[in-house]
Design a protein around this motif. Structure first.
Motif, PDB file in Angstrom:
ATOM      1  N   VAL A  68      13.008  -1.277  -8.143  1.00 40.29           N
ATOM      2  CA  VAL A  68      11.709  -0.926  -8.706  1.00 40.29           C
ATOM      3  C   VAL A  68      11.255   0.450  -8.216  1.00 40.29           C
ATOM      4  N   GLY A  69      11.629   0.772  -6.960  1.00 44.43           N
ATOM      5  CA  GLY A  69      11.255   2.066  -6.415  1.00 44.43           C
ATOM      6  C   GLY A  69       9.862   2.103  -5.811  1.00 44.43           C
ATOM      7  N   ASP A  70       9.292   0.926  -5.554  1.00 44.14           N
ATOM      8  CA  ASP A  70       7.962   0.884  -4.947  1.00 44.14           C
ATOM      9  C   ASP A  70       8.095   0.763  -3.423  1.00 44.14           C
ATOM     10  N   TYR A  71       8.309   1.915  -2.781  1.00 44.69           N
ATOM     11  CA  TYR A  71       8.524   1.921  -1.327  1.00 44.69           C
ATOM     12  C   TYR A  71       7.326   1.370  -0.566  1.00 44.69           C
ATOM     13  N   GLN A  72       6.144   1.694  -1.060  1.00 43.13           N
ATOM     14  CA  GLN A  72       4.944   1.323  -0.327  1.00 43.13           C
ATOM     15  C   GLN A  72       4.786  -0.195  -0.270  1.00 43.13           C
TER      16      GLN A  72
ATOM     17  N   ASP B 297      14.924  -5.381  -3.640  1.00 42.81           N
ATOM     18  CA  ASP B 297      14.712  -5.154  -5.061  1.00 42.81           C
ATOM     19  C   ASP B 297      13.512  -4.238  -5.299  1.00 42.81           C
ATOM     20  N   LYS B 298      12.406  -4.544  -4.600  1.00 37.36           N
ATOM     21  CA  LYS B 298      11.200  -3.713  -4.752  1.00 37.36           C
ATOM     22  C   LYS B 298      11.475  -2.264  -4.354  1.00 37.36           C
ATOM     23  N   ALA B 299      12.248  -2.093  -3.276  1.00 37.55           N
ATOM     24  CA  ALA B 299      12.483  -0.739  -2.773  1.00 37.55           C
ATOM     25  C   ALA B 299      13.461   0.029  -3.662  1.00 37.55           C
TER      26      ALA B 299
ATOM     27  N   ALA C 117      15.720  -2.545   8.725  1.00 32.70           N
ATOM     28  CA  ALA C 117      16.539  -1.704   7.844  1.00 32.70           C
ATOM     29  C   ALA C 117      15.690  -0.862   6.897  1.00 32.70           C
ATOM     30  N   PHE C 118      14.700  -1.484   6.271  1.00 30.75           N
ATOM     31  CA  PHE C 118      13.931  -0.704   5.308  1.00 30.75           C
ATOM     32  C   PHE C 118      13.014   0.335   5.961  1.00 30.75           C
ATOM     33  N   PRO C 119      12.221  -0.057   7.003  1.00 27.84           N
ATOM     34  CA  PRO C 119      11.449   0.977   7.712  1.00 27.84           C
ATOM     35  C   PRO C 119      12.338   2.124   8.212  1.00 27.84           C
ATOM     36  N   LEU C 120      13.529   1.790   8.717  1.00 30.60           N
ATOM     37  CA  LEU C 120      14.448   2.840   9.163  1.00 30.60           C
ATOM     38  C   LEU C 120      14.853   3.740   8.005  1.00 30.60           C
ATOM     39  N   TYR C 121      15.104   3.124   6.869  1.00 26.51           N
ATOM     40  CA  TYR C 121      15.489   3.916   5.710  1.00 26.51           C
ATOM     41  C   TYR C 121      14.385   4.914   5.346  1.00 26.51           C
ATOM     42  N   LEU C 122      13.134   4.441   5.412  1.00 29.09           N
ATOM     43  CA  LEU C 122      12.012   5.328   5.082  1.00 29.09           C
ATOM     44  C   LEU C 122      11.985   6.563   5.983  1.00 29.09           C
TER      45      LEU C 122
ATOM     46  N   GLU D 173      -0.480   3.945  -2.287  1.00 28.24           N
ATOM     47  CA  GLU D 173       0.095   3.380  -3.500  1.00 28.24           C
ATOM     48  C   GLU D 173       0.526   4.504  -4.410  1.00 28.24           C
ATOM     49  N   LYS D 174       1.616   4.243  -5.100  1.00 26.83           N
ATOM     50  CA  LYS D 174       2.090   5.252  -6.033  1.00 26.83           C
ATOM     51  C   LYS D 174       1.457   4.976  -7.386  1.00 26.83           C
ATOM     52  N   LYS D 175       0.703   5.924  -7.875  1.00 20.00           N
ATOM     53  CA  LYS D 175       0.094   5.744  -9.192  1.00 20.00           C
ATOM     54  C   LYS D 175       0.872   6.589 -10.186  1.00 20.00           C
TER      55      LYS D 175
END
Lengths: 317, 288
Positions: A284-288, A279-281, B133-138, A61-63
């Motif tokens: 918001v930028g919350d990749y995890q 949207d989250k990725a 798509a998203f896992p690939l992007y990571l 998690e990004k804190k």
């Protein structure tokens, strides 16, 4: 078939060659894999590694500190993200919404495709070819373009549909409440009718014509034959197309995302699970968290596909 | 072919013919009207687009619209079209070759785990690529290849459904006897593959190429995830970016509409010339 009969003949020629399939098998092992090597490496790189990496990312998690301008730390939190996703009512709501919407829309789409295929099954050959080609045109058009087209047709300004409605003395809006779903459903139905009709047509054509002879001699009408003989004999393809459509609806993304451009208040950022992940990725930028959501969605899709696969396989065999 | 006519003298009633034709024509209009609207709109300027009836022509501005499209932002639209052609051609060619080779390996060589491998491939072809798509992007951003042509091409190359089709075509069109004969003549496995098998599988190859070409041309989400520089966009993503700009900056709707129409043209030509291949491909896919 010829490949099945041939080895037996070789075996009778010389008993010594009886062992050859096994030898060929061992020799074939690395050669067969060698031909598969480019695919296997690519599969590893584009399926296995990303899924594994997404999984490992989702354990963190990004804190952030304060407003997020300070250094953010990424800390290991185990399955906390998954727990959050599983308990995320908005995420499940978007999944439920998408599946329910998909089930209704697919029923309508397949119903129309079936009707058209049955109609075409009773029409002269030349007309059939023309109608099939013309009804397939929406399939030829890229999804982004067909969404844009319908977007302009739904748009409050300059839409000929609104002009026509106005001349008929009514006012219509394409967004808000149920209308949003009707508009989106119409777009997806428009895209999918021709393609599904082709599949259904093909399995109708594969039915032996003798099936109808007895019924016809008994004086059954065409619609009766269609409903009581043709439809029950093609349930396999209907279930199959339904299954593929439902799986693809679960990934619904581009169409609602583009429609959101003119109807942001009707189509939220979490309208479908994929939109929520996007949207989250990226907003918001919350990749995890997005990674965890992707994996949960993949598992749900996998379960759905598996259940359908088992069900259809049993039905077919 | 008509089941009605072949039904031993049973003629459909006049009412049935009218009803059938009527329904077919209604759905024909439904299928064609939006495209007709697009064609009509591409000939209009901004004012006519809003003030005249959408399903009929007014004064013709198609030339101006095309001029606008070619010149806007240093002709970025032409570049998008070029990118789409590049991605579709390279992606489909690569995936066809990889799929045919893998399908051939799977079909013609016995090795342990072959059944399991095939099951995994069929399973993977059920998994929609949107999900990846998203896992690939990571992963791709980790190794720093996002926003390059490779970030879209590499995923396009790997097509489990193509491998499935490749196996089916290899099963049905490459006789094992012919491979044995070539081996006796001293040909190596690679030579047998490209000189004999590939030729025999060419119909299957064209089918896989077609299906993949269409998929890539239509694809939207993978480029949306991977690419963020306008210069690398395929035409689908470019049109979307114009639509987004249209909401904030100048009204670009004539550009979006004309561009949409233009983006269909290459694909439509491609599909109608080779339609028997992709149609057989879809049908085969439905029978798995």
């Amino acid at each position: 078939m010829s490949t099945l009969t041939r080895p037996a003949k070789v075996a009778t020629d010389s008993p010594a060659r009886r062992t050859s399939p096994r030898r060929a098998g061992r020799r074939g092992a690395y050669k067969g894999l060698l031909f598969m090597l480019p695919f296997l490496l690519g599969f590893l790189a584009t399926y296995v590694v990303p899924i594994g990496y997404a999984f490992s990312q989702s354990l963190y998690e990004k804190k952030g500190t304060g407003l997020g301008f300070g250094p953010t730390r990424v800390v290991y939190t185990g399955f906390a993200n998954f727990a959050s996703v599983l308990g995320d009512s908005a995420f499940w709501a978007s999944m439920g919404r998408t599946l329910l919407f998909g089930a209704v829309q697919i029923t309508v789409m397949l119903g129309i495709a079936l009707l058209l295929a049955l109609l075409l099954d009773g029409v002269a050959a030349r007309a059939v070819r023309f109608f099939r080609a013309a009804l397939l045109i929406p399939y030829v058009i890229p999804a982004v373009v067909s969404t844009l087209m319908w977007l302009f047709l739904y748009s409050p300004t300059g839409s000929p549909l609104l002009d026509i409605a106005e001349r008929a003395g009514t006012q219509i809006t394409f967004f808000g409440g149920l209308n949003t779903y009707l508009s989106l459903g119409n777009l997806l139905t428009w895209q999918g009718i021709g393609f599904n009709m082709i599949l259904i047509s093909a399995s109708l054509q594969a039915l032996p014509r003798e099936l109808y002879e007895a019924a016809r001699l008994d004086g059954a009408r065409e619609w009766r034959i269609a409903w009581s003989i043709k439809v029950p004999n093609i349930t396999g393809i209907l279930v199959l197309t339904g299954m593929f459509s439902l799986i693809s609806r679960l990934q619904l993304f581009g169409e609602p995302l583009i429609m959101r451009q003119i109807a942001p208040e009707s189509i939220n950022t979490d309208f479908t699970p994929m939109m929520e992940i996007y949207d989250k990725a990226f907003k918001v930028g919350d990749y995890q968290y997005a990674a965890a959501e992707s994996l949960v969605l993949a598992v749900v899709t996998g379960i759905l596909a598996f259940v359908f696969y088992r069900a259809t396989n049993r039905k077919m065999s | 072919m008509s089941s009605v006519a072949s039904g031993g003298g049973v003629r459909p009633s006049r009412r049935a013919v009218v009803l059938t034709t009527g329904l077919l024509v209604i759905f024909l209009l439904y299928s064609l009207a939006p495209t007709w609207f697009l064609i009509v709109s591409a000939t209009k300027d901004q004012t006519d687009l809003y003030s005249t009836f959408g399903l009929w022509f007014s004064s013709n501005h198609l030339g101006d619209n095309l001029q606008d499209i070619w010149t806007y932002h240093d002709g970025v639209f032409v570049r998008w079209l070029g990118n789409s052609v590049l991605y579709s051609t390279l992606g489909a060619a690569g995936s066809t070759l990889i799929s045919l080779a893998a399908g051939y390996g799977l079909s013609k060589f016995g090795f342990r785990g072959r059944g399991a491998l095939f099951a995994v491939i069929v399973g993977a072809s059920l998994l929609p690529s949107t999900l990846l798509a998203f896992p690939l992007y990571l992963v791709f951003s980790e190794i720093g290849i996002t926003n390059t042509i490779w970030s879209v091409l590499i995923p396009y190359f790997i097509n489990p459904f193509g491998v499935y089709l490749g196996k089916v075509y290899a099963d049905s069109s490459v006789p094992t006897e012919l491979m044995e004969a070539a081996r006796i003549d001293g040909a190596g496995e690679l030579r047998i593959f490209y000189a004999v098998a590939l030729r025999l599988m060419s119909t299957g190859g064209i089918t896989i190429f077609m299906l993949e070409f269409i998929n890539i041309w239509n694809n939207f989400f993978l480029p949306l995830f991977m690419l963020n520089g306008e210069r690398t966009f395929p035409v689908t993503l470019g049109l979307y970016s114009w639509l987004q700009q249209a909401q904030t900056a100048r009204d670009m709707n004539t550009l979006v509409l004309t561009g949409s129409l233009l983006s269909i043209v290459p694909l439509a030509i491609f599909m109608f010339t080779l339609q028997k291949y992709w149609r057989s491909g879809i049908l085969m896919g439905s029978l798995k």
